[in-house]
Design an enzyme around this catalytic site. Structure first.
Site, PDB file in Angstrom:
ATOM      1  CD  GLU A   1     -38.193 -35.457 -45.510  1.00 19.79           C
ATOM      2  OE1 GLU A   1     -37.525 -36.661 -45.304  1.00 19.79           O
ATOM      3  OE2 GLU A   1     -39.424 -35.235 -44.864  1.00 19.79           O
TER       4      GLU A   1
ATOM      5  CG  MET B   1     -13.064 -43.075 -55.054  1.00 22.04           C
ATOM      6  SD  MET B   1     -11.781 -43.224 -56.537  1.00 22.04           S
ATOM      7  CE  MET B   1     -12.534 -42.368 -57.858  1.00 22.04           C
TER       8      MET B   1
ATOM      9  CG  PHE C   1     -43.960 -31.656 -32.630  1.00 23.52           C
ATOM     10  CD1 PHE C   1     -43.276 -32.778 -32.292  1.00 23.52           C
ATOM     11  CD2 PHE C   1     -44.407 -31.689 -33.889  1.00 23.52           C
ATOM     12  CE1 PHE C   1     -43.294 -33.943 -33.025  1.00 23.52           C
ATOM     13  CE2 PHE C   1     -44.734 -32.961 -34.481  1.00 23.52           C
ATOM     14  CZ  PHE C   1     -44.216 -34.097 -34.133  1.00 23.52           C
ATOM     15  CD  GLN C   2     -42.310 -33.081 -36.989  1.00 23.26           C
ATOM     16  OE1 GLN C   2     -42.976 -32.258 -37.663  1.00 23.26           O
ATOM     17  NE2 GLN C   2     -42.268 -34.329 -37.313  1.00 23.26           N
TER      18      GLN C   2
ATOM     19  CE  LYS D   1     -50.323 -26.508 -39.576  1.00 26.42           C
ATOM     20  NZ  LYS D   1     -50.544 -27.613 -38.842  1.00 26.42           N
TER      21      LYS D   1
HETATM   22  C1  LIG Z   1     -14.393 -38.868 -56.993  1.00 28.25           C
HETATM   23  C2  LIG Z   1     -14.557 -37.281 -57.652  1.00 28.25           C
HETATM   24  C3  LIG Z   1     -13.356 -37.247 -58.455  1.00 28.25           C
HETATM   25  C4  LIG Z   1     -13.255 -36.200 -58.984  1.00 28.25           C
HETATM   26  N1  LIG Z   1     -12.077 -35.812 -59.954  1.00 28.25           N
HETATM   27  C5  LIG Z   1     -12.041 -34.946 -60.772  1.00 28.25           C
HETATM   28  C6  LIG Z   1     -11.178 -34.597 -61.871  1.00 28.25           C
HETATM   29  O1  LIG Z   1     -10.542 -35.570 -62.258  1.00 28.25           O
HETATM   30  N2  LIG Z   1     -11.311 -33.641 -62.769  1.00 28.25           N
HETATM   31  C7  LIG Z   1     -12.475 -32.627 -62.539  1.00 28.25           C
HETATM   32  O2  LIG Z   1     -12.370 -31.663 -63.471  1.00 28.25           O
HETATM   33  N3  LIG Z   1     -13.027 -32.762 -61.593  1.00 28.25           N
HETATM   34  C8  LIG Z   1     -13.110 -33.521 -60.553  1.00 28.25           C
HETATM   35  N4  LIG Z   1     -14.059 -33.752 -59.693  1.00 28.25           N
HETATM   36  C9  LIG Z   1     -15.009 -32.526 -59.248  1.00 28.25           C
HETATM   37  C10 LIG Z   1     -14.376 -31.538 -58.587  1.00 28.25           C
HETATM   38  O3  LIG Z   1     -14.412 -31.867 -57.280  1.00 28.25           O
HETATM   39  C11 LIG Z   1     -15.336 -30.164 -58.763  1.00 28.25           C
HETATM   40  O4  LIG Z   1     -16.416 -30.373 -58.738  1.00 28.25           O
HETATM   41  C12 LIG Z   1     -15.055 -29.748 -60.418  1.00 28.25           C
HETATM   42  O5  LIG Z   1     -13.656 -29.809 -60.681  1.00 28.25           O
HETATM   43  C13 LIG Z   1     -15.302 -28.233 -60.553  1.00 28.25           C
HETATM   44  O6  LIG Z   1     -15.603 -27.729 -61.708  1.00 28.25           O
HETATM   45  P1  LIG Z   1     -15.662 -26.395 -62.243  1.00 28.25           P
HETATM   46  O7  LIG Z   1     -14.360 -25.917 -62.113  1.00 28.25           O
HETATM   47  O8  LIG Z   1     -15.963 -26.506 -63.569  1.00 28.25           O
HETATM   48  O9  LIG Z   1     -16.464 -25.680 -61.330  1.00 28.25           O
HETATM   49  P2  LIG Z   1     -18.016 -25.473 -60.939  1.00 28.25           P
HETATM   50  O10 LIG Z   1     -18.244 -26.124 -59.686  1.00 28.25           O
HETATM   51  O11 LIG Z   1     -18.963 -26.121 -62.020  1.00 28.25           O
HETATM   52  O12 LIG Z   1     -18.246 -23.932 -60.985  1.00 28.25           O
HETATM   53  C14 LIG Z   1     -18.460 -23.225 -62.081  1.00 28.25           C
HETATM   54  C15 LIG Z   1     -17.852 -21.963 -61.946  1.00 28.25           C
HETATM   55  O13 LIG Z   1     -18.348 -20.982 -63.137  1.00 28.25           O
HETATM   56  C16 LIG Z   1     -18.921 -19.798 -62.716  1.00 28.25           C
HETATM   57  N5  LIG Z   1     -20.109 -19.526 -63.197  1.00 28.25           N
HETATM   58  C17 LIG Z   1     -21.344 -20.105 -63.268  1.00 28.25           C
HETATM   59  N6  LIG Z   1     -22.168 -19.797 -63.923  1.00 28.25           N
HETATM   60  C18 LIG Z   1     -21.517 -18.726 -64.749  1.00 28.25           C
HETATM   61  C19 LIG Z   1     -21.845 -17.863 -65.608  1.00 28.25           C
HETATM   62  N7  LIG Z   1     -23.093 -17.625 -66.118  1.00 28.25           N
HETATM   63  N8  LIG Z   1     -20.798 -17.113 -66.296  1.00 28.25           N
HETATM   64  C20 LIG Z   1     -19.754 -17.235 -65.936  1.00 28.25           C
HETATM   65  N9  LIG Z   1     -19.257 -17.964 -65.012  1.00 28.25           N
HETATM   66  C21 LIG Z   1     -20.161 -18.646 -64.380  1.00 28.25           C
HETATM   67  C22 LIG Z   1     -19.120 -20.158 -60.910  1.00 28.25           C
HETATM   68  O14 LIG Z   1     -19.027 -18.766 -60.345  1.00 28.25           O
HETATM   69  C23 LIG Z   1     -18.142 -21.081 -60.886  1.00 28.25           C
HETATM   70  O15 LIG Z   1     -16.565 -20.438 -60.523  1.00 28.25           O
HETATM   71  C24 LIG Z   1     -14.233 -34.933 -58.941  1.00 28.25           C
HETATM   72  C25 LIG Z   1     -15.259 -35.375 -58.052  1.00 28.25           C
HETATM   73  C26 LIG Z   1     -15.448 -36.243 -57.250  1.00 28.25           C
HETATM   74  C27 LIG Z   1     -16.404 -36.425 -56.434  1.00 28.25           C
HETATM   75  C1  LIG Z   2     -22.468 -39.794 -48.738  1.00 23.97           C
HETATM   76  C2  LIG Z   2     -21.269 -40.059 -48.992  1.00 23.97           C
HETATM   77  N1  LIG Z   2     -20.352 -40.770 -48.028  1.00 23.97           N
HETATM   78  C3  LIG Z   2     -19.251 -41.208 -48.304  1.00 23.97           C
HETATM   79  C4  LIG Z   2     -18.616 -40.835 -49.382  1.00 23.97           C
HETATM   80  C5  LIG Z   2     -16.979 -41.154 -49.773  1.00 23.97           C
HETATM   81  N2  LIG Z   2     -16.774 -42.055 -50.667  1.00 23.97           N
HETATM   82  C6  LIG Z   2     -16.488 -41.634 -52.046  1.00 23.97           C
HETATM   83  S1  LIG Z   2     -16.730 -42.758 -53.136  1.00 23.97           S
HETATM   84  C7  LIG Z   2     -17.180 -44.021 -51.957  1.00 23.97           C
HETATM   85  C8  LIG Z   2     -17.302 -45.490 -52.357  1.00 23.97           C
HETATM   86  C9  LIG Z   2     -18.757 -45.524 -53.548  1.00 23.97           C
HETATM   87  O1  LIG Z   2     -18.602 -46.898 -53.717  1.00 23.97           O
HETATM   88  P1  LIG Z   2     -19.612 -47.322 -54.733  1.00 23.97           P
HETATM   89  O2  LIG Z   2     -20.935 -46.605 -54.786  1.00 23.97           O
HETATM   90  O3  LIG Z   2     -19.703 -48.887 -54.595  1.00 23.97           O
HETATM   91  O4  LIG Z   2     -18.696 -47.110 -55.913  1.00 23.97           O
HETATM   92  P2  LIG Z   2     -17.543 -47.621 -56.727  1.00 23.97           P
HETATM   93  O5  LIG Z   2     -16.343 -46.727 -56.137  1.00 23.97           O
HETATM   94  O6  LIG Z   2     -17.614 -49.078 -55.984  1.00 23.97           O
HETATM   95  O7  LIG Z   2     -17.498 -47.563 -58.169  1.00 23.97           O
HETATM   96  C10 LIG Z   2     -17.229 -43.283 -50.696  1.00 23.97           C
HETATM   97  C11 LIG Z   2     -17.796 -44.146 -49.595  1.00 23.97           C
HETATM   98  C12 LIG Z   2     -19.008 -39.884 -50.478  1.00 23.97           C
HETATM   99  N3  LIG Z   2     -18.438 -39.562 -51.463  1.00 23.97           N
HETATM  100  N4  LIG Z   2     -20.454 -39.565 -50.212  1.00 23.97           N
END
Ligand SMILES: Cc1cc2nc3c(=O)[nH]c(=O)nc-3n(C[C@H](O)[C@H](O)[C@H](O)COP(=O)(O)OP(=O)(O)OC[C@H]3O[C@@H](n4cnc5c(N)ncnc54)[C@H](O)[C@@H]3O)c2cc1C
Ligand SMILES: Cc1ncc(C[n+]2csc(CCOP(=O)(O)OP(=O)(O)O)c2C)c(N)n1
Ligand SMILES: [Mg+2]
Length: 592
Positions: A72, A501, A134-135, A184
């Protein structure tokens, strides 16, 4: 004589004789009619006891294609990926109890990135609710903090209106997932069907138009700026305002950056684009953020991965204009000077019109000095890396993929980890809705279901999933779904044998103590892909990368799994480490 599946289906869906009294539809048939009225074409789901009437109703229709996933979680991700790529509401269906709990990660993922979705969940019969049936699980309670809204439908007469509301809430204002929990007995009881044209909700009236006076103030500030910066995010993609953003940036000639969620909203190939900003953003994007005097934030929420340490961010004086549809996003993490609540498309149109009418023009001299400074920062070439003929560099794989696919109709999904950051940095997105990833929740496992959901809606496009050997194993069972529903996707697994990472953080912040981040006993991915009926290719040498990618593209109708053995020690640079300000970046290991 045995009937074929199609014949059985036709017989089951046969219309009643014209003279027989009209039969009122049951809740399940009403659900199907509502989905049809919403023009839903695809539905990802998994059956179980509580939704059997609904599955029976699905059997008797042929306008909605149901995709039977293998877990799911993947149903939600696939519908979410479809929504991100198309802008339509993604729809998924799961059964009660474990069906719902399996779906929770997917729902939270969509919620954090504001993705429009309607998730139908089966529930035990109304009379059994609260009796540890159940469930049974408290779906409304479990999902409350991770949905835009949720409903428990207790009476079949409320079902159609509730679904109308669910779609309306999901797609308007700040989009988000809406759960509709259907017991259901409600799916079995009958009532006349009427789908309302529109719905009124006293407590829900999202604003579209921005306040004219606030926009006027913003125009004055923007035109008086000496060191302006346009910081844009996922809201521009969600609000389909990429054309308006381009017009604004071109009109003003100001530098522009995108968050991870906004990539593609402004073309990466435009010289005014400074690259992504934030934790793994470019040196120039972050330095410009820290040193600008007027910041225009558009549909971006000042995430902690973007501004770094808030104290450091606040240490510099700058005026901030913030356009966002959700008032609760404004001044949440960073205090802003001119809030404009409204839809980004409407507000940008008004902003552009007012700039055109204004007497003032941008300060050419100041702007030229500002670009001079930005170009100095650019000279650091913060994304450069040492390529190798011995070992495959992950950055080089992404660059090659970009070269080979940039002129084709291509979608790139990713999982979470180092590979995600390299994809964001090295694949240059020129169009919105082409880069599909989980930013807010950062959910490993999304990449393959995202790709599968997109491929169904975009059968002629090439859909690549850039993943890691850790992430891909979180929803790998969906390879089976890809075969059944003929959604051939290309999996580019940057296999570094590490939860890379995590390993990177352990190297930099935890004294090189690699606690449980090494993956031993990995499966043979080539054989695994073959076992699922697909093509698997092992790539171990840098010179084999391009031929393998070309082969994957050539095998248009096959799902191809590229197990690419990359440098296990490579790190993502630049990096803003935890607790640091965004201009306190490490550009590489030599900075250590
Ligand atoms: C491993 C990892 C590393 C990351 N590193 C980075 C990084 O280096 N740099 C980075 O930028 N992010 C990074 N992120 C992502 C970060 O965690 C956030 O998800 C991201 O920065 C949020 O982007 P955003 O501010 O564009 O917001 P979003 O989550 O895209 O939010 C959108 C915003 O726009 C508004 N909005 C929506 N629709 C409308 C509309 N029609 N009109 C006006 N407003 C609207 C919403 O209310 C909200 O405030 C990383 C994520 C991971 C998993
Ligand atoms: C469901 C979930 N569990 C744990 C994490 C924490 N986490 C972020 S990156 C990462 C490693 C990802 O490994 P891989 O897919 O091999 O990518 P790589 O960083 O090696 O490119 C982990 C464990 C996560 N983001 N999501
Ligand atoms: Mg890895």
């Amino acid at each position: 004589m045995d009937m074929s599946a199609a014949e059985i289906k036709r017989a089951a869906s046969a219309q009643p004789h014209p003279s027989s009294p009209p039969v009122e539809p049951n809740g399940s048939e009403i659900l199907v009619r509502c989905l049809q009225a919403e023009n839903v074409k695809f539905l990802w789901g998994y059956p179980g006891g509580a939704v059997l009437y609904i599955y029976d109703a699905l059997y008797k229709q042929d306008t909605i294609e149901h995709v039977l996933v293998r877990h799911e979680q993947a149903a939600i991700h696939a519908a979410d990926g479809y929504a991100r790529a198309t802008g339509n509401v993604g729809v998924a269906l799961v059964t009660s109890g474990p069906g719902v709990t399996n779906a929770v990660t997917g729902i939270a993922t969509a919620y954090m990135d504001s993705i429009p979705m309607v998730i139908i969940t089966g529930q035990v019969p109304t009379a059994a609710i609260g009796l540890d049936a159940f469930q049974e699980c408290d779906t409304v309670g479990i999902t409350r903090p991770i949905v835009k809204h949720n409903f428990l439908v207790k009476d079949v007469r409320d079902l159609a209106t509730t679904l109308k509301k669910a779609f309306h809430i999901a797609r308007t204002g700040r989009p988000g997932p809406v759960v509709v929990d259907i017991p259901k007995d409600v799916s079995q009881k009958t009532t006349p069907f009427h789908y309302p044209q529109s719905v009124e909700m006293r407590s829900y009236n999202p604003v579209r138009k921005g306040h004219g006076g606030q926009i006027r103030k913003a125009v004055q500030l923007l035109l008086a700026a000496k060191r302006p910066y346009i910081y844009t995010g996922g809201g521009v993609v969600l609000g389909n305002a990429s054309a308006e953003l381009r017009e604004l940036v071109n009109l003003l000639g100001y530098p522009c950056t995108n968050t991870l969620m906004g990539l593609g909203a402004f073309p990466a190939s435009d010289p005014k684009f400074l690259g992504m900003l934030g934790m793994h953003g470019t040196y120039e994007a972050n330095m410009t953020m820290q040193n600008c005097d007027v910041l225009l934030a558009v549909g971006a929420r000042f995430d902690d991965r973007v501004i770094g340490n808030p104290k450091h961010f606040a240490s510099v004086e700058r005026k901030i204009v913030h356009i966002d549809i959700d008032p609760s996003s404004i001044s949440k993490r960073v205090k802003v000077d001119i809030p404009i609540v409204g839809d980004v498309k409407d507000v940008l149109q008004e902003l552009i019109a007012q700039i055109r009418e204004a007497q003032a023009r941008p300060d050419v001299q100041a702007l030229s000095a500002w670009w001079g400074q930005i170009n100095e920062w650019r000279k650091r070439e913060c994304l450069s890396y040492k390529n190798s003929t011995e070992v495959i560099k992950p950055q080089a794989v992404v660059e090659k993929l970009w070269e080979l696919t940039k002129d084709r109709d291509t979608y790139i999904t990713s999982d979470v980890g180092q590979h995600q950051m390299w994809a964001a940095q090295f694949y240059r997105f020129d169009e919105p809705r082409r880069w599909i990833n989980s930013g807010g929740l950062g959910t490993m496992g999304v990449g393959l279901p995202y790709a599968m959901g997109i491929k169904l809606a975009k059968p002629d496009a090439d859909v690549f999933c850039i993943t890691g050997e850790g992430s891909i194993q979180m929803c790998i069972q969906e390879l089976s779904t890809c075969l059944q529903y003929k959604t051939p996707v290309k999996i580019v697994s940057l296999n570094n044998r590490y939860l890379g990472m995590v390993r990177q953080w352990q190297e930099l912040d935890y004294g090189g103590r690699y606690s449980h981040s090494y993956m031993d006993a990995l499966p043979n991915f080539v054989k695994l892909a073959e076992a699922y009926g697909h093509v698997g290719l092992l790539v171990e040498k840098p010179s084999d990368v391009e031929p393998a990618l070309r082969e994957a593209i050539k095998l248009k109708d096959r799902t191809v799994f590229l197990d690419i053995r990359t440098d296990p020690t490579e790190n993502v640079w630049p990096m803003v480490q935890a607790g640091k300000g965004i201009s306190e970046m490490r550009l590489g290991s030599e900075d250590l």
